[in-house]
Design a protein around this motif. Structure first.
Motif, PDB file in Angstrom:
ATOM      1  N   ARG A  38      20.030   0.871   9.204  1.00 56.08           N
ATOM      2  CA  ARG A  38      19.980  -0.351   8.402  1.00 56.08           C
ATOM      3  C   ARG A  38      19.206  -1.449   9.126  1.00 56.08           C
ATOM      4  O   ARG A  38      18.849  -2.454   8.533  1.00 56.08           O
ATOM      5  CB  ARG A  38      21.403  -0.898   8.101  1.00 56.08           C
ATOM      6  N   GLU A  50       0.865  -1.191   0.000  1.00 58.97           N
ATOM      7  CA  GLU A  50       0.000   0.000   0.000  1.00 58.97           C
ATOM      8  C   GLU A  50       0.888   1.223   0.000  1.00 58.97           C
ATOM      9  O   GLU A  50       1.809   1.322   0.815  1.00 58.97           O
ATOM     10  CB  GLU A  50      -0.874  -0.006   1.250  1.00 58.97           C
ATOM     11  N   GLN A 100      21.480  11.067   4.773  1.00 61.93           N
ATOM     12  CA  GLN A 100      22.349   9.936   4.420  1.00 61.93           C
ATOM     13  C   GLN A 100      23.432  10.393   3.439  1.00 61.93           C
ATOM     14  O   GLN A 100      23.928   9.611   2.631  1.00 61.93           O
ATOM     15  CB  GLN A 100      21.519   8.813   3.789  1.00 61.93           C
ATOM     16  N   GLY A 121      14.339   3.869   4.993  1.00 61.15           N
ATOM     17  CA  GLY A 121      13.247   2.899   5.089  1.00 61.15           C
ATOM     18  C   GLY A 121      11.889   3.445   4.692  1.00 61.15           C
ATOM     19  O   GLY A 121      10.866   2.785   4.886  1.00 61.15           O
ATOM     20  N   SER A 122      11.845   4.638   4.115  1.00 63.30           N
ATOM     21  CA  SER A 122      10.549   5.227   3.775  1.00 63.30           C
ATOM     22  C   SER A 122       9.988   4.661   2.471  1.00 63.30           C
ATOM     23  O   SER A 122       8.875   4.995   2.089  1.00 63.30           O
ATOM     24  CB  SER A 122      10.680   6.751   3.670  1.00 63.30           C
ATOM     25  N   GLY A 123      10.764   3.837   1.813  1.00 64.06           N
ATOM     26  CA  GLY A 123      10.262   3.200   0.598  1.00 64.06           C
ATOM     27  C   GLY A 123      10.572   3.989  -0.666  1.00 64.06           C
ATOM     28  O   GLY A 123       9.854   3.889  -1.662  1.00 64.06           O
ATOM     29  N   LYS A 124      11.679   4.717  -0.664  1.00 66.20           N
ATOM     30  CA  LYS A 124      12.026   5.514  -1.852  1.00 66.20           C
ATOM     31  C   LYS A 124      12.339   4.593  -3.041  1.00 66.20           C
ATOM     32  O   LYS A 124      11.874   4.818  -4.145  1.00 66.20           O
ATOM     33  CB  LYS A 124      13.248   6.414  -1.558  1.00 66.20           C
ATOM     34  N   THR A 125      13.153   3.562  -2.758  1.00 64.84           N
ATOM     35  CA  THR A 125      13.522   2.657  -3.838  1.00 64.84           C
ATOM     36  C   THR A 125      12.295   1.871  -4.296  1.00 64.84           C
ATOM     37  O   THR A 125      12.081   1.654  -5.496  1.00 64.84           O
ATOM     38  CB  THR A 125      14.635   1.692  -3.351  1.00 64.84           C
ATOM     39  N   GLU A 126      11.476   1.475  -3.318  1.00 63.74           N
ATOM     40  CA  GLU A 126      10.244   0.748  -3.643  1.00 63.74           C
ATOM     41  C   GLU A 126       9.336   1.616  -4.518  1.00 63.74           C
ATOM     42  O   GLU A 126       8.704   1.133  -5.467  1.00 63.74           O
ATOM     43  CB  GLU A 126       9.547   0.364  -2.330  1.00 63.74           C
ATOM     44  N   HIS A 151       9.011   2.053   6.766  1.00 67.34           N
ATOM     45  CA  HIS A 151       8.510   0.686   6.595  1.00 67.34           C
ATOM     46  C   HIS A 151       9.488  -0.339   7.134  1.00 67.34           C
ATOM     47  O   HIS A 151       9.187  -1.508   7.162  1.00 67.34           O
ATOM     48  CB  HIS A 151       8.285   0.388   5.103  1.00 67.34           C
ATOM     49  N   ARG A 152      10.698   0.097   7.479  1.00 63.34           N
ATOM     50  CA  ARG A 152      11.747  -0.860   7.816  1.00 63.34           C
ATOM     51  C   ARG A 152      11.862  -1.151   9.310  1.00 63.34           C
ATOM     52  O   ARG A 152      11.794  -2.305   9.730  1.00 63.34           O
ATOM     53  CB  ARG A 152      13.091  -0.331   7.325  1.00 63.34           C
ATOM     54  N   GLU A 195      19.322  -3.580   4.212  1.00 64.42           N
ATOM     55  CA  GLU A 195      18.647  -3.696   5.512  1.00 64.42           C
ATOM     56  C   GLU A 195      18.810  -5.099   6.082  1.00 64.42           C
ATOM     57  O   GLU A 195      18.905  -6.072   5.329  1.00 64.42           O
ATOM     58  CB  GLU A 195      17.169  -3.331   5.381  1.00 64.42           C
TER      59      GLU A 195
HETATM   60  N1  LIG Z   1       4.620   0.876   0.788  1.00 66.95           N
HETATM   61  C1  LIG Z   1       5.270  -0.099   1.396  1.00 66.95           C
HETATM   62  N2  LIG Z   1       4.607  -1.032   2.111  1.00 66.95           N
HETATM   63  C2  LIG Z   1       5.280  -2.033   2.744  1.00 66.95           C
HETATM   64  N3  LIG Z   1       6.612  -2.185   2.715  1.00 66.95           N
HETATM   65  C3  LIG Z   1       7.321  -1.290   2.038  1.00 66.95           C
HETATM   66  C4  LIG Z   1       6.705  -0.184   1.337  1.00 66.95           C
HETATM   67  N4  LIG Z   1       7.668   0.541   0.744  1.00 66.95           N
HETATM   68  C5  LIG Z   1       8.833  -0.061   1.070  1.00 66.95           C
HETATM   69  N5  LIG Z   1       8.626  -1.161   1.824  1.00 66.95           N
HETATM   70  C6  LIG Z   1       9.667  -2.038   2.386  1.00 66.95           C
HETATM   71  O1  LIG Z   1      10.390  -1.252   3.318  1.00 66.95           O
HETATM   72  C7  LIG Z   1      11.786  -1.497   3.237  1.00 66.95           C
HETATM   73  C8  LIG Z   1      12.530  -0.202   2.912  1.00 66.95           C
HETATM   74  O2  LIG Z   1      12.180   0.213   1.593  1.00 66.95           O
HETATM   75  P1  LIG Z   1      13.218   0.925   0.640  1.00 66.95           P
HETATM   76  O3  LIG Z   1      14.486   0.161   0.618  1.00 66.95           O
HETATM   77  O4  LIG Z   1      12.524   1.206  -0.627  1.00 66.95           O
HETATM   78  O5  LIG Z   1      13.454   2.265   1.462  1.00 66.95           O
HETATM   79  P2  LIG Z   1      14.429   3.470   1.161  1.00 66.95           P
HETATM   80  O6  LIG Z   1      13.672   4.703   1.457  1.00 66.95           O
HETATM   81  O7  LIG Z   1      14.984   3.355  -0.203  1.00 66.95           O
HETATM   82  O8  LIG Z   1      15.524   3.203   2.264  1.00 66.95           O
HETATM   83  P3  LIG Z   1      17.007   3.782   2.504  1.00 66.95           P
HETATM   84  O9  LIG Z   1      17.013   5.232   2.155  1.00 66.95           O
HETATM   85  O10 LIG Z   1      17.241   3.554   3.949  1.00 66.95           O
HETATM   86  O11 LIG Z   1      17.905   2.944   1.671  1.00 66.95           O
HETATM   87  C9  LIG Z   1      11.947  -2.573   2.183  1.00 66.95           C
HETATM   88  O12 LIG Z   1      11.978  -3.821   2.841  1.00 66.95           O
HETATM   89  C10 LIG Z   1      10.691  -2.452   1.349  1.00 66.95           C
HETATM   90  O13 LIG Z   1      10.337  -3.672   0.744  1.00 66.95           O
END
Ligand SMILES: Nc1ncnc2c1ncn2[C@@H]1O[C@H](COP(=O)(O)OP(=O)(O)OP(=O)(O)O)[C@@H](O)[C@H]1O
Length: 641
Positions: free
Chosen positions: A596, A15, A272, A37-42, A303-304, A562
């Motif tokens: 992490r 979601e 970071q 962990g905010s899900g930027k890459t996701e 999310h992490r 992570e």
């Molecule tokens: N919308 C979401 N719902 C559930 N889980 C999510 C969601 N978005 C990301 N995740 C999970 O949360 C974790 C962190 O996501 P992601 O690596 O995209 O974060 P990030 O912002 O790129 O982190 P960082 O900057 O620390 O590298 C991953 O395990 C990912 O699968």
């Protein structure tokens, strides 16, 4: 089948928070600034699926995703492929910045004027960089033009900082370089460019990645047709970890896409920002907003990490980052999958690193056995010099039948497509279960053959029987191998089967023979070492991949990754020796380490650690970190002295 825009839903039951959804479905340039962990890459993975599955990125247009590390680029590509299928994912091009620049240079090398055209077989990172200042001094000493030996430069080449010229000045400005140098430094820059591009009798042509970016940028600026072709290829561009973009890379980005129709999505986190030493721009966010007219947006979820670790991160953000923070940084919410008391952070204090290794080893054993964690759920982090900080731990773990290894040495190797092919092939040949080895091997050979989903079935059936034969052959050979030479032979047979020219046409980086051979030799050596230890090929391969070893790495290497449990070894002054000169960068580094972890962070301090001139460790300069840990109220202390 394309999905109507209104009916598109994120894959894997994910979601998206409101702002993430806005960006995923947007049609203008966005800059997403959000914490760990905010899900930027996701978000980027979901956006790729949205654009491809709805046909907004329509065939033959492509999406270009640029990351900083091979793992990250590969991970993103795999997520998109898994969710959208191979056919759509073929139009998702996920590369590192370095690979992107290099692919431009390698493909359009002849678009450069002769003077700037490197030898086709150029090496990466001139050996002269490793040999250092002395070899440069010897090469150019006495050759300085007399009229430039004035003012600050009367001592000739000795008055120059060669390291600074190679690491920074040579690529500070866009090409072409000034043919009539105004001072000795400019002369040296020109001479080094010439040497690196063309080589001489003792020196093989070799380029650094910033040089490659400068050359790629020059090609695009000088060749409107190449630029037009690039712009016609990519309708959307993604930039991960945008806080790390360097000035050289930003110039390349601007030449590529500023003023084009490409819609750009950049994501990053200024807390970071740990690559300033490597030239990362301090003001990349502001520049991007202004130049590309991008809208800034935040994400509010973590999310992490478990709730108590999110609280700890908030204390750090509030107290350590000062004006860097955005108010939204303090409103971060954790995922509902956790209970409110989840999350552990402990500081373990030791008299010496031998006891530290022993206690860590006992606990790691406990975590592996009774908490159902696998080796890859745990990560040992250090600020730098992993071997110095973790040798004793590796030894103690081995004495207790556990493996740990420095990922830095092998991960680049394991991320190479050709090595992945060989390892997947061997795994299949030996019936090692797990992962998608067959799909990998099949797709790899299929691509090299130039086949796609429209290839007549009889060709694909023939390919399958060819692969079966190859596997049978590899199995037979592997089981008979009893010296390193035989493994070299097997590698050679495999490469002959794949055909080097086909490999090069699909992976142009392998045109560099010396580098390719180096990859082969390193992997053979590592594989053979594992075989000598285990005397069993299945085990040797599993160990080589690292499934059964705890990863050890520097904070820099851990970016974007992570783990359930993070063990940070040595929160001590000597590990943070540069903190006085670069307090912000070191604070960001420690923040990256903390963030992490999903569930548990263990931080160690050892009074005695043999890592430098003075083995007695202090915590004066890193006092601020200990104060912040204490202030969070969630950290527990265990005294093992
Ligand atoms: N919308 C979401 N719902 C559930 N889980 C999510 C969601 N978005 C990301 N995740 C999970 O949360 C974790 C962190 O996501 P992601 O690596 O995209 O974060 P990030 O912002 O790129 O982190 P960082 O900057 O620390 O590298 C991953 O395990 C990912 O699968």
């Amino acid at each position: 089948m394309l999905i109507p825009k209104e009916q598109w839903k994120p894959a894997d039951g994910i979601e998206l928070e409101k702002n993430a959804e806005i960006v995923v479905k947007s049609n203008c340039n966005y800059l997403v600034i959000a914490g760990p962990g905010s899900g930027k890459t996701e978000l980027l993975a979901q956006r790729a699926c949205f654009l491809l599955q709805t046909g907004i990125c329509y065939s033959p247009k492509r999406i270009l995703a640029i990351s900083y590390k091979k793992e990250a680029a590969k991970n993103l590509a795999e997520r998109v492929q898994k969710r959208c299928g191979q056919k759509l994912a073929n139009r998702f091009v996920s590369l590192t910045f370095d690979a992107f620049a290099k692919s431009l240079l390698d493909r359009f090398l002849y678009g450069l004027p002769e003077v700037y055209r490197p030898d086709v077989n150029y090496d990466i990172n001139p050996s002269v960089l490793r040999e250092g200042k002395r070899s440069i001094l010897l090469r150019f000493e006495g050759k300085e033009p007399k009229h430039l030996l004035t003012g600050d430069y009367v001592d000739g080449i000795h008055s120059l900082s060669i390291e600074n010229i190679i690491n920074k000045k040579m690529t500070d400005k866009k090409l072409p370089f000034n043919n009539e140098p105004n001072n000795l430094e400019e002369w040296m820059i020109n001479e080094l460019w010439k040497l690196f591009l063309k080589g001489d009798k003792d020196f093989k042509p070799a380029l650094t990645f910033p040089m490659i970016s400068r050359l790629a940028e020059y090609i695009l600026r000088e060749n409107p047709f190449v630029l037009k072709a690039l712009r016609a290829t990519y309708s959307h561009v993604f930039l991960d970890e945008f806080q790390d973009i360097t000035g050289v890379q930003y110039d390349l980005l601007k030449t590529c896409f500023l003023g084009s129709n490409a819609v750009i999505t950049a994501v990053g986190d200024n807390k970071q920002r740990i690559m300033e030493w490597a030239g990362a721009l301090r003001n990349s966010f502001e520049l991007f907003e202004k130049d590309f007219n991008a809208q800034r947006i935040n994400l509010l979820m973590n999310h992490r990490s478990a709730p108590r670790l999110v609280e700890l991160q908030k204390v750090f953000i509030k107290e350590a980052f000062g004006e860097k923070i955005d108010l939204s940084d303090l409103k971060i919410e954790n995922s509902k999958k956790w209970s409110k008391d989840d999350g552990i952070c402990e500081v373990w204090i030791f008299n010496d690193y031998i006891k530290e290794a022993q206690i860590l080893s006992e606990n790691i054993k406990k975590w592996l056995n009774s908490e159902d964690l696998s080796h890859r759920d745990i990560c040992v982090l250090v600020k730098q010099r992993p071997s110095k900080y973790t040798n004793m731990l590796i030894k103690t773990l081995a004495e207790n039948s556990m493996n740990a290894r420095d990922e830095g040495e092998v991960s680049d190797l394991l991320n190479e497509e050709i090595i992945q092919f060989i390892i997947n092939l061997f795994s299949l040949a030996l019936n090692i279960n797990g992962n998608n080895s067959y799909t990998f091997v099949y797709d790899f050979i299929k691509i090299l053959n130039g086949y796609d989903d429209d290839t007549p079935e009889r060709f694909l059936i023939k390919l399958e029987s060819e692969i079966t034969e190859l596997l049978r052959f590899a199995n037979e050979k592997l089981l008979k191998i009893d010296n390193q030479k035989q493994i070299v032979e097997l590698y050679k047979i495999i490469i002959r089967y794949l055909k080097m020219d086909r490999l090069i046409s699909y992976f142009p980086q392998y045109r560099n023979t010396a580098w390719f051979n180096d990859l082969m030799n390193k992997s053979i050596k590592l594989l053979w070492n594992e075989f000598e230890i285990t005397n069993n090929w299945s085990k040797a391969i599993t160990n080589f991949i690292g499934i059964n070893s705890i990863p050890i790495m520097t904070i820099h290497k851990s970016k974007g990754l992570e783990y359930d449990t993070v063990v940070f070894i040595g929160l001590e002054d000597s590990a943070f020796w540069s903190i006085k000169n670069q307090p912000e960068q070191d604070t960001c580094a420690f923040f990256v380490a903390l963030s992490r972890a999903k569930r548990r962070v263990i931080i160690t301090f050892s009074k005695y650690r043999d890592v430098g001139a003075n083995p007695c460790q202090t915590a004066e300069n890193v006092k601020k970190f200990y104060e912040l840990l204490a202030k969070s109220g969630i950290v527990e202390y265990r005294d093992f002295m």
